[in-house]
Design a protein around this motif. Structure first.
Motif: not given
Length: 203
Positions: A9-34
Motif C-alpha cells: 500500500x505504500x508505493x502503489x502502481x495501477x496497471x489499467x488493461x484496455x481492450x481494443x479502442x478502449x480509453x482511460x483518462x488520467x493526468x499526464x504526469x501520472x503515466x509511468x509506462x504504456x
C-alpha cells in the motif's frame, strides 16, 4: 477495462488493461509506462503550456495497458462504480477514470454542503473502475443504519452519494476553506461505506 495494482500500500502502481479502442483518462504526469501503440493525447482545451494536462490513453486494435502512479507515495484503489447512483470522491484523489464515467460538478447534493462554491469533493457516476490515489493505505469504515461518525476532509477519499452528510466548522470563528476542507469536518450517517486515506492530503 481492468485494473491490477502492485507495490501497495505504500508505493502503489495501477496497471489499467484496455481492450481494443478502449480509453482511460488520467493526468499526464501520472503515466509511468504504456504498452507499445497506446495513443497518448493531451486535452487540447488545457492549453499548450499546461504542465500536467488531462490526457486520454487509447488502446490500439490489439489492446494494451497503461501503468499509472500517484504523485506522492501511497496506495492505489480501484473503486467499482455502481450502475445506479454515484460516489462523492476527493477532488485531488482521482488517478484515472474510464470513458463510461460521468463527472457532475452541478450535482444537487453539493448545494447542501457547499452552496454555490466549488468544494473539496467531486461527484461521479456511471460504471467501471475509478482509480483513486491515497496517501498511505486505504481504510474502509462500514456504517450501520443510523450510525454516525465524523471525518476530517483531508483524510476523506469518498463515500456513496446515498449516505447523509453534514459539513460543519470546528471553530465557527476560525478560518475555513470549502476548497480544501481546512477548519471543517464532515458528519456522515450510515448505512454505507466511507473510504479514508491514512495520511492526510497535502493542502
Amino acid at each position: 477495462m481492468e485494473v491490477h495494482t502492485r507495490h501497495t500500500p505504500w508505493f502503489g502502481v495501477a496497471r489499467v488493461v484496455l481492450s481494443a479502442g478502449e480509453a482511460v483518462r488520467a493526468e499526464q504526469r501520472a503515466m509511468v509506462a504504456t504498452s507499445f501503440g497506446v495513443s497518448v493525447v493531451p486535452d487540447g482545451t488545457a492549453g499548450r503550456r499546461a504542465a500536467n494536462p488531462p490526457t486520454t490513453f487509447t488502446a490500439p486494435a490489439e489492446g494494451g495497458w497503461v501503468d499509472l502512479a500517484p504523485q506522492h507515495p501511497g496506495d492505489v484503489y480501484a473503486l467499482e462504480l455502481p450502475t445506479t447512483g454515484g460516489w462523492c470522491v476527493a477532488r485531488d484523489a482521482v488517478l484515472a477514470s474510464p470513458a463510461t464515467m460521468r463527472d457532475d460538478p452541478l450535482w444537487s447534493g453539493f448545494r447542501q454542503l457547499f452552496g454555490a462554491e466549488p468544494g473539496f469533493l467531486r461527484h461521479v457516476s456511471g460504471y467501471g473502475s475509478l482509480v483513486l490515489g491515497s496517501g498511505g493505505p486505504v481504510e474502509a469504515f462500514s456504517l450501520e443504519a443510523g450510525e454516525v461518525f465524523t471525518i476530517a476532509p483531508a483524510y476523506l477519499l469518498g463515500y456513496p452519494d446515498a449516505v447523509q452528510c453534514r459539513l460543519r466548522a470546528l471553530d465557527p470563528a476560525g478560518p475555513q476553506s470549502l476548497r480544501t476542507g481546512d477548519g471543517l469536518v464532515l458528519d456522515v450517517a450510515g448505512p454505507g461505506t466511507v473510504l479514508a486515506r491514512t495520511r492526510r492530503a497535502a493542502s
